[in-house]
Scaffold this active site. Sequence first.
Site, short mmCIF file in Angstrom:
data_model
loop_
_atom_site.label_atom_id
_atom_site.label_comp_id
_atom_site.label_asym_id
_atom_site.label_seq_id
_atom_site.Cartn_x
_atom_site.Cartn_y
_atom_site.Cartn_z
N HIS A 112 17.92 48.06 17.34
CA HIS A 112 17.24 47.21 15.65
C HIS A 112 16.75 47.56 14.86
O HIS A 112 15.95 47.70 13.53
CB HIS A 112 17.13 46.21 15.73
CG HIS A 112 18.16 44.90 16.34
ND1 HIS A 112 19.75 45.04 16.16
CD2 HIS A 112 18.02 44.57 18.06
CE1 HIS A 112 20.11 44.29 17.31
NE2 HIS A 112 19.63 43.87 17.79
N ASP A 149 26.84 46.75 22.05
CA ASP A 149 26.27 45.55 21.94
C ASP A 149 26.91 44.13 20.96
O ASP A 149 26.73 44.16 20.28
CB ASP A 149 24.09 45.93 21.42
CG ASP A 149 23.42 45.16 22.27
OD1 ASP A 149 22.74 45.50 22.74
OD2 ASP A 149 23.39 44.10 21.31
N HIS A 151 24.71 42.55 19.49
CA HIS A 151 24.10 42.37 18.53
C HIS A 151 24.22 43.98 17.71
O HIS A 151 24.70 44.58 18.22
CB HIS A 151 23.03 42.12 18.50
CG HIS A 151 21.77 41.38 19.59
ND1 HIS A 151 22.51 41.17 21.04
CD2 HIS A 151 21.73 39.79 19.01
CE1 HIS A 151 21.43 40.00 21.00
NE2 HIS A 151 21.68 39.24 20.60
N ASP A 233 25.26 42.92 26.45
CA ASP A 233 24.86 41.65 26.68
C ASP A 233 26.12 40.72 25.48
O ASP A 233 25.41 39.18 25.56
CB ASP A 233 23.80 40.88 25.49
CG ASP A 233 23.72 42.26 24.34
OD1 ASP A 233 24.98 42.98 23.83
OD2 ASP A 233 22.17 42.22 24.05
#
Length: 296
Positions: A112, A149, A151, A233
């Site tokens: 991120h 991931d 996200h 995740d």
Amino acid sequence: MWGCDALNARHPGRLQAVLNALDGMSFDRREAPLAERLALQRVHAGDYVDLLERAFAQTSEGLVRLDPDTFVSTGSREAAYRAAGACVAAIDAVMAGEDDIAFCAVRPPGHHAEPQQAMGFCVFNNVAIAAKHALDHHGMARVAIVDFDVHHGNGSQTVAEHDARILFASTHQSPLYPGTGAAYEHGLDNNVVNVPLPAGAGSALWRQAMGAQVLPAIDAFAPDLILVSAGFDAHKADPLAQMELGEADFAWAGNALRELSLRHCKGKLVSTLEGGYDLGALAASAVAFLGALQRD
Ligand SMILES: [Zn+2]
């Protein structure tokens, strides 16, 4: 494998869970070095690194907030520099022929982090720093970043949007933090491939997305090196998302990516830990993924 034991304040058990689980695997374990500023600045603005240094200097008085989700404490400077440094050292080792597979068991995660902004627990964009090091220091022509991931790796995409030598391919839950990663974003030269998937997608839909879009994009790009933003995740036990995958899916991805790395990259594949917030699922998923990568 590069480990970094300098833990910061958030989720200190995550890394230890992964390291314990990998104890039984045949990895040559190494201590992560601190990243050099030159390596960081291939991705991050000098002003941003200066701002971080001022924030790290203030941690002696308590937590310092970099963004709504991202705080740094007294151990964070070392952790962040070692996380990026692990990725650089892993590239160097793979390029030196010491091994073809490397895994960076690091915290904080990186995908991120934007060139000028910390975000979502991420300080330095470790995987993008690795990609730039492979391209600019080692002279590779093309590097693929695969990000599974749950996200979207907004920071990694930003870097790819300015560098057509990088393919960024991501599966992620949408809508979900950080809200980026639309399928219509294609980067500079179709070098961004986003596959947003709904909550509850599950194994079949995710494998279909990987098989129909992500893996063929890597194959067509023919990279010299595959990097993996390995966040776990998307596991069904994870408290932060609802992708509903299991360990077997990460093993499946490991097999598929290993095959592509053998076809295009002489087996060279470096993965780095991103998210994963259920300790048992995180550990089991990392073992499943890396076990698949290690097969001959
Ligand atoms: Zn994540």
